[in-house]
Structure formats: structure tokens, C-alpha cells
Design a protein around this motif. Structure first.
Motif, PDB file in Angstrom:
ATOM      1  N   THR A   3      -9.749  13.623  56.702  1.00 13.39           N
ATOM      2  CA  THR A   3     -10.731  12.534  56.530  1.00 13.39           C
ATOM      3  C   THR A   3     -12.189  12.796  56.267  1.00 13.39           C
ATOM      4  O   THR A   3     -12.805  12.225  55.630  1.00 13.39           O
ATOM      5  CB  THR A   3     -10.580  11.537  57.962  1.00 13.39           C
ATOM      6  N   THR A   4     -12.466  13.910  56.813  1.00 13.78           N
ATOM      7  CA  THR A   4     -13.734  14.486  56.705  1.00 13.78           C
ATOM      8  C   THR A   4     -13.813  14.878  55.122  1.00 13.78           C
ATOM      9  O   THR A   4     -14.954  14.747  54.374  1.00 13.78           O
ATOM     10  CB  THR A   4     -13.853  15.775  57.400  1.00 13.78           C
ATOM     11  N   LEU A   5     -12.807  15.538  54.596  1.00 14.52           N
ATOM     12  CA  LEU A   5     -12.924  15.721  53.062  1.00 14.52           C
ATOM     13  C   LEU A   5     -12.899  14.509  52.341  1.00 14.52           C
ATOM     14  O   LEU A   5     -14.000  14.611  51.391  1.00 14.52           O
ATOM     15  CB  LEU A   5     -11.261  16.420  52.722  1.00 14.52           C
ATOM     16  N   MET A   6     -12.519  13.400  52.714  1.00 17.82           N
ATOM     17  CA  MET A   6     -12.605  12.114  51.927  1.00 17.82           C
ATOM     18  C   MET A   6     -14.067  11.529  52.103  1.00 17.82           C
ATOM     19  O   MET A   6     -14.735  11.161  51.228  1.00 17.82           O
ATOM     20  CB  MET A   6     -11.627  11.091  52.367  1.00 17.82           C
ATOM     21  N   SER A   7     -14.680  11.805  53.303  1.00 14.42           N
ATOM     22  CA  SER A   7     -16.005  11.499  53.534  1.00 14.42           C
ATOM     23  C   SER A   7     -16.982  12.380  52.952  1.00 14.42           C
ATOM     24  O   SER A   7     -17.951  11.810  52.530  1.00 14.42           O
ATOM     25  CB  SER A   7     -16.322  11.489  55.016  1.00 14.42           C
ATOM     26  N   LEU A   8     -16.526  13.477  52.489  1.00 16.85           N
ATOM     27  CA  LEU A   8     -17.462  14.250  51.710  1.00 16.85           C
ATOM     28  C   LEU A   8     -17.256  13.847  50.184  1.00 16.85           C
ATOM     29  O   LEU A   8     -18.672  13.670  49.541  1.00 16.85           O
ATOM     30  CB  LEU A   8     -17.072  15.557  51.674  1.00 16.85           C
ATOM     31  N   LEU A   9     -16.345  13.258  49.747  1.00 16.78           N
ATOM     32  CA  LEU A   9     -16.274  12.539  48.507  1.00 16.78           C
ATOM     33  C   LEU A   9     -17.107  11.522  48.139  1.00 16.78           C
ATOM     34  O   LEU A   9     -17.924  11.308  47.154  1.00 16.78           O
ATOM     35  CB  LEU A   9     -15.023  12.134  48.169  1.00 16.78           C
ATOM     36  N   ILE A  10     -17.352  10.647  49.211  1.00 17.12           N
ATOM     37  CA  ILE A  10     -18.319   9.285  49.160  1.00 17.12           C
ATOM     38  C   ILE A  10     -19.589   9.678  49.949  1.00 17.12           C
ATOM     39  O   ILE A  10     -20.417   8.869  49.754  1.00 17.12           O
ATOM     40  CB  ILE A  10     -17.448   8.225  49.551  1.00 17.12           C
ATOM     41  N   ARG A  11     -19.765  10.931  50.115  1.00 17.66           N
ATOM     42  CA  ARG A  11     -21.060  11.332  50.633  1.00 17.66           C
ATOM     43  C   ARG A  11     -21.559  10.496  52.134  1.00 17.66           C
ATOM     44  O   ARG A  11     -22.513  10.416  52.013  1.00 17.66           O
ATOM     45  CB  ARG A  11     -22.121  11.242  49.723  1.00 17.66           C
ATOM     46  N   PHE A  12     -20.540  10.467  52.936  1.00 19.28           N
ATOM     47  CA  PHE A  12     -20.902  10.061  54.202  1.00 19.28           C
ATOM     48  C   PHE A  12     -21.381  11.435  54.659  1.00 19.28           C
ATOM     49  O   PHE A  12     -22.131  11.288  55.669  1.00 19.28           O
ATOM     50  CB  PHE A  12     -19.691   9.680  54.790  1.00 19.28           C
ATOM     51  N   GLY A  18     -22.176  25.450  49.143  1.00 18.65           N
ATOM     52  CA  GLY A  18     -21.319  24.877  48.130  1.00 18.65           C
ATOM     53  C   GLY A  18     -21.618  23.563  47.525  1.00 18.65           C
ATOM     54  O   GLY A  18     -22.529  22.698  47.809  1.00 18.65           O
ATOM     55  N   GLN A  19     -20.776  23.078  46.709  1.00 13.35           N
ATOM     56  CA  GLN A  19     -20.844  21.635  46.172  1.00 13.35           C
ATOM     57  C   GLN A  19     -19.410  20.976  45.738  1.00 13.35           C
ATOM     58  O   GLN A  19     -18.511  21.755  45.837  1.00 13.35           O
ATOM     59  CB  GLN A  19     -21.783  21.881  44.638  1.00 13.35           C
ATOM     60  N   ASP A  26     -22.616  17.663  40.232  1.00 13.94           N
ATOM     61  CA  ASP A  26     -22.709  17.574  41.985  1.00 13.94           C
ATOM     62  C   ASP A  26     -22.936  16.120  42.399  1.00 13.94           C
ATOM     63  O   ASP A  26     -23.652  15.773  41.773  1.00 13.94           O
ATOM     64  CB  ASP A  26     -23.895  18.575  42.209  1.00 13.94           C
ATOM     65  N   LEU A  27     -21.903  15.889  43.332  1.00 13.26           N
ATOM     66  CA  LEU A  27     -22.179  14.591  43.826  1.00 13.26           C
ATOM     67  C   LEU A  27     -23.475  14.236  44.296  1.00 13.26           C
ATOM     68  O   LEU A  27     -23.905  13.224  44.397  1.00 13.26           O
ATOM     69  CB  LEU A  27     -21.264  14.532  44.976  1.00 13.26           C
ATOM     70  N   ARG A  28     -24.462  15.015  44.756  1.00 11.82           N
ATOM     71  CA  ARG A  28     -25.936  15.030  45.174  1.00 11.82           C
ATOM     72  C   ARG A  28     -26.731  14.612  43.995  1.00 11.82           C
ATOM     73  O   ARG A  28     -27.859  13.774  44.146  1.00 11.82           O
ATOM     74  CB  ARG A  28     -26.362  15.937  45.902  1.00 11.82           C
TER      75      ARG A  28
END
Length: 184
Positions: A3-12, A18-19, A26-28
Motif C-alpha cells: 500500500t505504501t508503494l501505491m501511495s508513492l505513485l499518487i504522491r501521498f 531516488g525517484q 519524475d512524479l514530483r
């Protein structure tokens, strides 16, 4: 970890090092609103608001017409149960949707995702909190929802991931196994 990995995808969360790249960027670098508009999310415990069924579905795309809301409900296998309710789409779901069963709440959440029509879909344990009889109805809707979308599925039930192209197993925050397409 999953779930943390998915939260990284949507930038929670943003990565501490890294990136994460989306189409090479880059998502940022994306405006948060623009990035999140690319995702539809269906959670293990659907988030419903203490308002009507129609308004809960429309949360996926504010301003959607009644016809679009009903079409999304049909695609999610929710329209039939909704129209049997005394107030149909105007039915108030109660706090956190407690006036509906778990399967009904999940289908409202799926209808919201159909209405949003985002190119990337995240399914976080979408069948774990429903009974096996309801699971087949939800799986049927999920398979339609996943068509022509990049989909990430977090699941423990094998039936939920049977149509995946790749299966990744994460243990203790690390990739433990990657199975080829069609492997279970």
C-alpha cells in the motif's frame, strides 16, 4: 509495503531517496492535482460520504449527469440494487455508507472509478471485505473497469489477480519475486 508503494505513485508520500518516473518524468515534476487526476482508486474499505448514492458516485467526476452516473452504476453491477431501494439514487447511505452492505459499498466505489475514467487504476484489496457470493459480481465489474487501463492490484485472494500480466511479490519492503504473465 504494498500500500505504501501505491501511495508513492499518487504522491501521498514522496520517496526519501531516488525517484519514481511516469512516462520518463519524475512524479514530483507534475502538479499534484494533474497527477492524481490520472488515477482512480478502489480501496478495501470504500470511502463513502453521508450523502446520496448519486452524489457518492459523482465524486468521481463532479458535474456528471444523471445518465452518466447511472451508466457508471450499470458498469459496476450496482444499478439493479440501487433502483430497488425506496429512493433509488437519492437514497442516503448514512455515515461511511453504513446503510449499505459491504458489497454494495464496494460497487458504489467501483461506479465512482468507472465515472472518473482515469487511465491508471489502483485496486487495494478490492474483494477482501466482501463475501464469496458477492465477489463474483465485483470481479466481473473489476474486469470491465481494468480494460484499456494500467492497473495495479494489491491482493491476497488469487481470484482477484488471475488476469494480471505480471505478478510482483513484496516482502519486508523489497521485491521478493516477479512471476511472468499468466503465472499464479
Amino acid at each position: 509495503g504494498k500500500t505504501t508503494l501505491m501511495s508513492l505513485l499518487i504522491r501521498f508520500y514522496d520517496p526519501t531517496s531516488g525517484q519514481i518516473l511516469l512516462d520518463g518524468s519524475d512524479l514530483r515534476e507534475f502538479r499534484l492535482r494533474d497527477l492524481r487526476n490520472q488515477f482512480a482508486i478502489v480501496l478495501q474499505e470504500p470511502v463513502l460520504f453521508s450523502t446520496s448514492i448519486a452524489e457518492n458516485i459523482a465524486y468521481g467526476r463532479p458535474g456528471a449527469s444523471r445518465e452518466e452516473i447511472a451508466a457508471a452504476a450499470r458498469a459496476a453491477n450496482a444499478h439493479d440494487f440501487i433502483t430497488r431501494l425506496p429512493e433509488a439514487y437519492a437514497t442516503q447511505v448514512g455515515e461511511r455508507g453504513m446503510r449499505l452492505s459491504g458489497g454494495e459499498r464496494q460497487r458504489i466505489s467501483l461506479a465512482r472509478a468507472f465515472l472518473k475514467d482515469a487511465p491508471v487504476l489502483i485496486l487495494d484489496e478490492p474483494t477482501s471485505s466482501i463475501d464469496t457470493a458477492t465477489e463474483s459480481v465485483v470481479i466481473d465489474a473489476l474486469e470491465r473497469l481494468m480494460q484499456n487501463r494500467t492497473t495495479f492490484i494489491i491482493a491476497h485472494r488469487a481470484t482477484t489477480v488471475r488476469s494480471c500480466d505480471a505478478l510482483l511479490q513484496i516482502e519486508f519492503g523489497r521485491l521478493a519475486d516477479a512471476a511472468p504473465p499468466g503465472a499464479t
